[in-house]
Design an enzyme around this catalytic site. Structure first.
Site, mmCIF file in Angstrom:
data_model
loop_
_atom_site.group_PDB
_atom_site.id
_atom_site.type_symbol
_atom_site.label_atom_id
_atom_site.label_comp_id
_atom_site.label_asym_id
_atom_site.label_seq_id
_atom_site.Cartn_x
_atom_site.Cartn_y
_atom_site.Cartn_z
ATOM 1 N N GLY A 58 7.329 -16.100 10.370
ATOM 2 C CA GLY A 58 7.642 -15.770 11.760
ATOM 3 C C GLY A 58 9.008 -16.294 12.135
ATOM 4 O O GLY A 58 9.547 -17.188 11.471
ATOM 5 N N CYS A 85 5.806 -19.602 4.667
ATOM 6 C CA CYS A 85 6.969 -19.946 5.488
ATOM 7 C C CYS A 85 6.524 -20.559 6.825
ATOM 8 O O CYS A 85 6.016 -21.677 6.837
ATOM 9 C CB CYS A 85 7.856 -18.717 5.672
ATOM 10 N N TYR A 86 6.667 -19.843 7.950
ATOM 11 C CA TYR A 86 6.186 -20.378 9.230
ATOM 12 C C TYR A 86 4.699 -20.718 9.142
ATOM 13 O O TYR A 86 4.242 -21.694 9.729
ATOM 14 C CB TYR A 86 6.422 -19.361 10.357
ATOM 15 N N HIS A 172 8.883 -16.446 0.382
ATOM 16 C CA HIS A 172 8.180 -15.189 0.660
ATOM 17 C C HIS A 172 7.772 -14.514 -0.654
ATOM 18 O O HIS A 172 8.582 -13.852 -1.291
ATOM 19 C CB HIS A 172 9.072 -14.249 1.476
ATOM 20 N N GLU A 174 5.901 -11.991 -1.034
ATOM 21 C CA GLU A 174 5.621 -10.568 -0.859
ATOM 22 C C GLU A 174 6.827 -9.671 -1.117
ATOM 23 O O GLU A 174 6.673 -8.460 -1.303
ATOM 24 C CB GLU A 174 5.075 -10.301 0.555
ATOM 25 N N SER A 226 0.690 20.451 10.234
ATOM 26 C CA SER A 226 2.131 20.706 10.241
ATOM 27 C C SER A 226 2.651 21.102 8.863
ATOM 28 O O SER A 226 3.733 21.665 8.739
ATOM 29 C CB SER A 226 2.878 19.447 10.695
ATOM 30 N N GLY A 227 1.880 20.790 7.819
ATOM 31 C CA GLY A 227 2.367 20.998 6.468
ATOM 32 C C GLY A 227 3.009 19.752 5.905
ATOM 33 O O GLY A 227 3.408 19.711 4.739
ATOM 34 N N GLY A 228 3.093 18.687 6.735
ATOM 35 C CA GLY A 228 3.596 17.397 6.274
ATOM 36 C C GLY A 228 2.505 16.641 5.528
ATOM 37 O O GLY A 228 1.337 17.051 5.498
ATOM 38 N N ASP A 230 0.980 13.617 6.075
ATOM 39 C CA ASP A 230 -0.103 12.971 6.822
ATOM 40 C C ASP A 230 -1.157 13.958 7.306
ATOM 41 O O ASP A 230 -2.361 13.756 7.097
ATOM 42 C CB ASP A 230 0.469 12.188 8.013
ATOM 43 N N SER A 232 -1.684 16.959 6.244
ATOM 44 C CA SER A 232 -2.287 17.661 5.102
ATOM 45 C C SER A 232 -3.389 16.827 4.465
ATOM 46 O O SER A 232 -4.477 17.335 4.149
ATOM 47 C CB SER A 232 -1.211 17.979 4.056
ATOM 48 N N LYS A 372 1.694 4.399 4.187
ATOM 49 C CA LYS A 372 2.198 5.697 3.732
ATOM 50 C C LYS A 372 1.996 5.899 2.235
ATOM 51 O O LYS A 372 1.593 6.985 1.792
ATOM 52 C CB LYS A 372 3.689 5.821 4.075
#
Length: 516
Positions: A58, A85-86, A172, A174, A226-228, A230, A232, A372
């Site tokens: 943070g 970290c924080y 970190h 990650e 939409s054909g995108g 997400d 789809s 995503k």
């Protein structure tokens, strides 16, 4: 809150820019993770059935009055905790340690020395590269803690309380710069927490199908396709669960890429055999955009018209009870109330638009727990063609914001041809998967050229390709010259009305990925 069918690791968000990355690293271990505000109560965590907790980093200093603090009862739950970290600093301070701001701070790459065997560093080299980003440091350990790692500037880089299964690291793990960071997270999740690694896209599909069927029953679902990627993937998942109870509405606004409308109809209507309602609204959109060149005005017109067209089509569908949307987990996180956490990057999320008052539908968001990259993996599992699964992002207003200046049918057709050639050459060169987003813009500028021994005065286009992790920042892609040469040559030879091709080498910032 936590997924009841699978072991869960909760990530308490103290405002870190990397909180989502921590959760994704846990999921890469095939263990479900969820990001929650640091204000979550110990009772809520207990009721969630979580197997372990990670305190994120943070931007605050723990010694600043009013800096974020978790519920102190969390330390009495008997759950393993990893402070990053924080997260390390706040845990140390609350358990009786001391944190100060030393003269020497650490930002960037550092090398840790693993000073004592620890389950957290099992399989990790004794000297390992990590990514540091801290001003404050622990200068006195809390009772029960021992030092397990250090750097030249930070004596307590890694600490542990074996009895309580509390661990803390000042770096970190990650981020990709921490070479063995993923291994450390895996050790905590699997070996310390003992979490079952049974959460993957196969199990997600089974759980989701069961959940959708239970929620929807014998009612009908409407989805704006939409054909995108997400929408789809959402359509395929819901269709797998309820079949013909799903009705998809596809709006052709005339701002799509070359042959895109036909591809969507063929793929979803014919190949996947879905109920697909096609709305040809090209003339409506082009009429509304006539004479408009201001980018924001174009976006508002396109957005408003899309909602109106979608709901006009929706009213033709009988007995709809649910509206499905392709909302993703980052949308959910970013839409949380600012009071729920310290993040300064809160935004509201509107996937389709506000529901008209006469449409009483319940939202169905089957992808709301996924990032995503997980949605793409899910699409592949569901049989979505790779060309669509790994498709580059495409803006909601479509080519309307890539046709710089006034939008006309003629200019859109020109841009469609340019875009198709550029993407085709990138694919032929095997570069599509290395690029975050590739696009073409048609500029409201003309230039003098010589074509076929004649003087021409035609429009100019620009090509753009960028690399990025999350679209918050982006760098221009160093496109091989031969690919650019082939694309430019084909565009000037095959696309009437264009005689000059530019390549955009602006990064974000200062530029944005899209021109408008």
């Amino acid at each position: 809150m936590a997924n009841s069918k699978h072991d869960t690791i909760l990530v308490l968000d103290f405002g870190a820019q990397y909180s989502q990355l921590i959760a994704r690293r846990v999921r890469e271990c095939d263990v479900y993770s969820e990001i929650v505000p640091f204000t979550i109560s110990a009772e809520e965590i207990r009721n969630s059935g979580a197997r372990g907790i990670i305190f994120s980093g943070g931007p605050s200093s723990v010694n600043t009055p009013g800096s974020p603090r978790p519920d102190e009862k969390i330390f009495s739950l008997g759950l393993p905790i990893l402070g990053i970290c924080y997260g390390l600093q706040v845990m140390s301070l609350m358990l009786g340690g001391k944190v100060e701001c030393p003269e020497k701070k650490e930002y960037g790459i550092a090398n840790i020395s693993v000073d004592k065997p620890s389950i957290l560093f099992d399989g990790v080299n004794r000297h390992s590269q990590v990514w540091m980003s801290h001003g404050d440091s622990v200068v006195s350990l809390a009772p029960g803690f021992e030092c397990i790692a250090s750097t030249d500037n930070c004596p307590y880089t890694g600490v542990e309380d074996v009895r309580r299964k509390f661990f803390g690291i000042q770096f970190h793990p990650e981020v990709v710069h921490s070479v063995e960071g993923t291994k450390m997270i895996e050790n905590f999740v699997l070996k310390v927490c003992g979490a079952r690694n049974d959460w993957n896209m196969g199990s997600f599909i089974n759980d989701s199908v069961e959940s959708i069927r239970e929620k929807v029953g014998n009612k009908n679902v409407l989805l704006g396709l939409s054909g995108g990627v997400d929408s789809s993937v959402a359509a395929l998942l819901i269709h797998k669960a309820v079949g013909d109870q799903l009705v998809c509405v596809f709006v052709n606004n005339g701002l799509l890429r070359k042959n895109e409308a036909e591809s969507v109809v063929n793929l979803f209507g014919k190949h996947f055999n879905m109920k697909l309602q096609y709305a040809d609204a090209e003339e409506v959109f082009l009429s509304a955009l006539k004479g408009v060149s201001d980018p924001e005005s174009k976006r508002k017109i396109i957005g408003k018209l899309f909602v109106e067209t979608f709901y006009k089509e929706a009213r033709k569908c009988n007995d709809i009870s649910f509206l499905a949307q392709g909302t993703l987990y980052p949308d959910v996180i970013e839409s949380r109330s600012p009071s729920g956490g310290p993040s300064s990057t809160i935004k509201s999320h509107h996937n389709v638009g506000g529901l008209p008052s006469d449409l009483k539908w319940e939202l169905l968001e089957p992808l709301k727990d996924l990032f995503k990259d997980e949605v793409r993996a899910l699409g592949k599992e569901l049989g979505l063609p790779d060309e669509l699964t790994y498709r580059h992002p495409f803006p909601g207003p479509g080519l309307g914001v890539r046709c710089i200046g006034e939008v006309t049918k003629e200019r859109l057709d020109t841009l469609r041809d340019i875009d198709a050639i550029f993407i085709e050459e990138i694919r032929k060169a095997g570069l599509y998967g290395k690029i975050w987003q590739a696009l073409a813009d048609l500029l409201p500028v003309k230039s003098v050229g010589v074509q076929g021994d004649e003087r021409t005065y035609r429009e100019v286009c620009t090509l753009r390709a960028v690399t990025s992790e999350d679209a918050m920042t982006a760098d221009w892609y160093r496109m091989p010259y031969d690919v650019l040469q082939r694309a430019a040559s084909r565009i000037c030879n095959e696309v009437p009305g264009v005689n000059r091709v530019l390549y955009d080498i602006t990064s974000k910032p200062p530029g944005t990925i899209e021109w408008e």
